[in-house]
Design a protein around this motif. Sequence first.
Motif, PDB file in Angstrom:
ATOM      1  N   ASP A 147      -1.131   0.075   8.213  1.00  0.00           N
ATOM      2  CA  ASP A 147      -2.622   0.083   7.497  1.00  0.00           C
ATOM      3  C   ASP A 147      -2.806   1.533   6.970  1.00  0.00           C
ATOM      4  N   HIS A 177       1.590  -4.049   3.554  1.00  0.00           N
ATOM      5  CA  HIS A 177       0.433  -3.887   4.279  1.00  0.00           C
ATOM      6  C   HIS A 177       0.744  -4.576   5.985  1.00  0.00           C
ATOM      7  N   ASN A 182      -0.836  -3.133  12.163  1.00  0.00           N
ATOM      8  CA  ASN A 182      -2.397  -2.814  11.719  1.00  0.00           C
ATOM      9  C   ASN A 182      -3.343  -2.780  12.995  1.00  0.00           C
ATOM     10  N   ILE A 199       0.938  -1.039   0.036  1.00  0.00           N
ATOM     11  CA  ILE A 199      -0.029   0.113  -0.006  1.00  0.00           C
ATOM     12  C   ILE A 199       0.899   1.093   0.078  1.00  0.00           C
TER      13      ILE A 199
END
Length: 425
Positions: free
Chosen positions: A139, A135, A276, A31
Amino acid sequence: MSALRSTLDLPTTAMDRTLRGLGSPEIPLNIGAVLHFDGQPPHLGDIQDYIATRLAALPALAVWMTRGARHWTVADEVDLTSHVVEHVVPAQDNLEQVVVELAKTPLPESAPHWRMWLLRGYAPDRYALLYLVHHCVQDGAGMLRTLESLFAPGVPESESSAAYHGFAQYPRTSARTRVQCAATDLQSLRSLGAWDLPECRPAHEVGFAWSRVPTSTLTSVARAFGCTRNDVYVAALAHALTRWQSEIRGSADLPDIPLLVAANVRRPDEVALAGNRTAIPYLRLPGAPLPFDQRLTSTIRATAPLKSPTVRAALRRNFDSTPAWLMRTTFSAISTPRRTPAAVSNVVLRHPLALHGDPVTAIDPITTTLGGIPLSVLLLVNGDSATACFRTNAGYSGLDQIHRTWEQTLLSWQSNAATAESIPG
């Protein structure tokens, strides 16, 4: 690095460990974001030196994880000459396509799982920075804090875009609320068949597309209906998916649309930490065609629980107590066309960014997709602009145009909302 090492002596979450084990060479779990700057492109060494001065505020950039590890490994030194690199983009090349190819780059396995590219050459007075991270390390909210720490370094953690500020009062949550949240998710795992479509099968190829609308488009519709911009974003996506599946299925009954929603449960004191802290509740929205007002109303009703700090607290408690094996089992269950949802995320960057006086004029988010999930969308709202990154599975005919339908839907709704407001009550 000794102080940083003690700061990062923290366990990985079950979600971190799950994400570390997922992904594939065809679809790496990367990401990130592309930051577009106005100004003369800096020298690569200047970027490396600047990031070196900020590393103490960026603990997530100093860690990596072996598969299944319960603690982060902290790098003795972060080699910025390999993590921060340059890519010259010829003027005739398409910058967006260059970003698409770079975003597929495998990140280091046995070193901090991130990389940044200085993109220059495509214009004399503009440049971009592409930040990419696995990831399992961050996040969407964690990514925002990295961008703030680098390009808006005066923003305190208490005002960070990365935190869910509904936890400021530390709301209590009951066992009953936690059970209700878990039960809702389990009910949503039953077969809906929204993606079990004739002649559509998941493929290894996943495409990129971006769609951009003014933030005012979301705001004006939200104001007209007394809801949030996120409601408008999700409702327009459900509307676009309804149109798409009606074209595929024809006159057949249209199943409800399941959405896997990323709900931020990161506390203010955790904004800079690696890992995360995002719960993933399910929403189930009507799959039948609905008029504009009914589509918004049904979405507002479905998202209402997620606006409650008490429910978010319950989601956080469930997130903390869910073992990695159960998360892996859940992801496996939703990877089949009978059960798979679309994945939706929304983050808001609340502070302007700049580098050495050069303003960030636009930000394009980068999202990934998991397993057999055919559609993943990440919306990033930044000032006057709202940009959504769409990842669509090539095995679903026509899905690669869903970003255009979403954008057209929003612009149409904005016109409808303006017309409704102009009619005397």
